[in-house]
Design a protein around this motif. Structure first.
Motif, short mmCIF file in Angstrom:
data_model
loop_
_atom_site.label_atom_id
_atom_site.label_comp_id
_atom_site.label_asym_id
_atom_site.label_seq_id
_atom_site.Cartn_x
_atom_site.Cartn_y
_atom_site.Cartn_z
N TYR A 136 5.25 5.65 -1.85
CA TYR A 136 3.95 4.83 -1.51
C TYR A 136 2.76 5.87 -1.48
N TRP A 151 0.22 5.98 0.76
CA TRP A 151 -0.80 4.91 1.11
C TRP A 151 -1.79 5.49 2.05
N THR A 189 3.68 -0.28 -9.21
CA THR A 189 4.51 -0.94 -8.26
C THR A 189 5.60 -1.49 -8.53
N GLN A 215 -1.27 -2.84 -2.84
CA GLN A 215 -0.66 -1.52 -2.83
C GLN A 215 -1.45 -0.49 -3.81
N SER A 267 2.96 6.70 4.61
CA SER A 267 2.13 5.49 4.85
C SER A 267 2.12 5.36 6.39
#
Length: 418
Positions: free
Chosen positions: A176, A178, A206, A217, A271
C-alpha cells in the motif's frame, strides 16, 4: 474477529512444534495468507487456483510475497502470540446477528490448548537476533485485550527507531504505502541525512477495479508518494514489477531493510491502518555476526534485487532459484551470485543507480513497441497517481474512515505519537 469496526485480523503465521525434537521447531511469519491466489514462485506465473482481481493482473494474477522461517527461542514468542489471541476471553463479535450466523456455521469454541513447551534451544552458531513486533488497536472494558490493555503499536515504534538510525539506504517492498502521515516517518530521516536513499517496490495497480475501492486507495498512495518525492528529490524511487510476459505482478510483500543491518518481514503495510488499527505481526532480524561477509539483512536485499533485476530463476547468467542466495547454505554458487550482485549494488548509490538503469531500459523497450530482445529485469518506474481535486475530495472520506482508519487512543493522536 475481536478487532475494531472496519478492522482486520491481519497476522499471518504458522507455528510447528515437535514434542520430542524441539530443534525442529519452526515458525513462519510474514505476508503470505493461507488461501488461494498466493501459491506463486519467483517466476511469477500466478497461482492456478486463483481468486478474481483487477483485470490487469490476468486470469492467474502473479503474486510477490515474502515469509521468513524462524528457528530457535523466537519460535516460543510466535506461539505465544497465537495463544494470547486463542485464549482471549472477549466475545468474538458484539453483533447478535453475526454471532448467530457464526454459531450455526462455524465452530466458535476455543478448546483448551496443550501446555506450552519451553522455548526450543538456540541454533548452534546462530547469530540472528529476532524480535517480534505487533499492532493491536486499543479496546475498552470487556473487549480489551488481556495482553495489550491499551493496544500495542510496537510495529510503528520499531520503524521509528530504525529510521532514526538510517544513514545509507532504506529498501521497502509494500502493498500500500498509504497516507502522508506514514510518509512523514521517512521524511525526517531523508531530510536529516542527504546521503540517505529510499527505494520502494509496490504494485502498479490496485487489486480491484471497483472505483469505490480503487479511488480511495489511489488517493492514499498519491498523498504518500508525492510527499516522499518532494522531500528528497533524486533520492527516492518507486518501482512496480511485471513478469517476463509483461503482466503486472501484485506486490503483497511487507519488507523493510535499513542500511543492510535491520530488516523486518511481516504482515504490516506502511499504512496508518497497519500501524494502529488491525492486528499485525512482524519479525525484525539483526545479524550479530562479527564478520561483514554476508549479514542476513544484506542477503535478503540482494535476494530480492536478484529477482527484480532479472538475475534469478529466468534471468541471464544466474541459474537456480534466487532463494539460494538468501539461505547461504554453503554451495559454491551462492558466494559467486552474491559477489556479482554486490558489484552492482554495493551501497545505496550503486543500488539506486542499478535499479534506475534496469527500469529505464525496460520502460524504453515498452515505449518502443516491445520490439527486439526484452531487456533483463522486471521493474518499471512508478509515478504518483494523478487525481483531480474533485475526485480527491470525494474519495477522502472513504479513504480516511474505511481504508486507513486510526486505532490510536485520542491522546496519542493529538500528540502525533504511537
Amino acid at each position: 474477529m475481536r478487532v475494531p469496526p472496519r478492522g482486520s485480523h491481519h497476522q499471518k503465521m504458522v507455528v510447528i512444534r515437535h514434542a520430542d525434537a524441539p530443534r525442529r521447531d519452526v515458525a513462519y511469519v510474514g505476508g503470505i495468507d493461507l488461501c488461494h491466489s498466493r501459491r506463486d514462485d519467483a517466476r511469477h506465473r500466478g497461482d492456478p487456483q486463483a481468486q478474481s482481481m483487477s483485470e490487469v493482473y490476468g486470469v492467474t494474477p502473479p503474486w510477490h510475497d515474502v515469509q521468513c522461517a524462524i528457528s530457535g527461542p523466537a519460535v516460543y514468542d510466535a506461539e505465544t502470540v497465537f495463544r494470547e489471541r486463542w485464549e482471549d476471553p472477549a466475545p468474538l463479535t458484539r453483533s447478535r446477528r453475526r454471532f448467530r450466523v457464526d454459531r450455526d456455521h462455524v465452530d466458535v469454541r476455543a478448546e483448551p490448548l496443550p501446555p506450552q513447551a519451553p522455548p526450543p534451544p538456540a541454533v548452534p552458531g546462530g547469530t540472528h537476533v529476532v524480535q517480534l513486533l505487533r499492532t493491536y488497536a486499543g479496546r475498552h472494558g470487556r473487549r480489551a485485550y488481556p495482553f495489550a490493555r491499551r493496544g500495542e503499536r510496537s510495529v510503528a515504534r520499531g520503524y521509528a527507531k530504525a529510521f532514526e538510525r538510517a544513514r545509507d539506504l532504506i529498501y521497502v517492498e509494500d502493498q500500500y504505502l498509504w497516507s502522508r502521515a506514514i510518509a512523514d516517518s521517512f521524511v525526517e530521516s531523508l531530510q536529516r541525512d542527504e546521503g540517505l536513499h529510499l527505494v520502494v517496490v509496490m504494485p502498479r495497480w490496485t487489486d480491484s477495479d471497483n472505483p469505490v475501492s480503487r479511488l480511495p486507495q489511489l488517493l492514499g498512495r498519491q498523498r504518500a508518494m508525492s510527499r516522499l518525492a518532494a522531500a528528497a528529490p533524486g533520492r527516492v524511487a518507486f518501482y512496480a514489477p511485471e513478469n517476463s510476459d509483461g503482466t503486472p505482478v501484485y506486490v503483497h510483500a511487507k519488507v523493510c531493510v535499513v542500511d543492510d543491518t535491520w530488516c523486518s518481514v511481516g504482515s504490516d503495510n506502511f499504512s496508518r491502518r497497519s500501524w494502529t488499527h488491525d492486528s499485525e505481526l512482524s519479525a525484525v532480524v539483526v545479524d550479530t555476526a562479527a564478520s561483514d561477509h554476508s549479514p542476513y539483512a544484506r542477503r535478503l536485499r540482494l535476494t530480492l534485487a536478484a529477482e527484480h533485476l532479472g538475475r534469478g530463476v529466468d534471468g541471464p547468467g544466474y541459474p537456480g532459484d534466487v532463494s539460494e542466495i538468501a539461505h547461504g547454505d554453503g554451495d559454491p554458487g551462492d558466494d559467486d551470485d552474491l559477489a556479482r550482485l554486490m558489484h552492482d549494488c554495493p551501497d545505496a548509490v550503486g543500488t539506486f543507480r542499478t535499479f534506475a538503469d534496469s527500469a529505464a531500459a525496460l520502460e524504453e523497450w515498452h515505449r518502443g513497441g516491445r520490439r527486439g530482445t526484452r531487456p533483463p529485469g522486471r521493474l518499471r518506474p512508478l509515478a504518483p497517481p494523478r487525481l483531480n481535486p474533485l475526485t480527491m475530495a470525494l474519495a477522502f472520506p472513504a479513504y480516511r474512515w474505511l481504508h486507513d482508519p486510526d486505532g490510536r487512543p485520542w491522546r496519542l493522536r493529538l500528540r502525533g505519537r504511537y
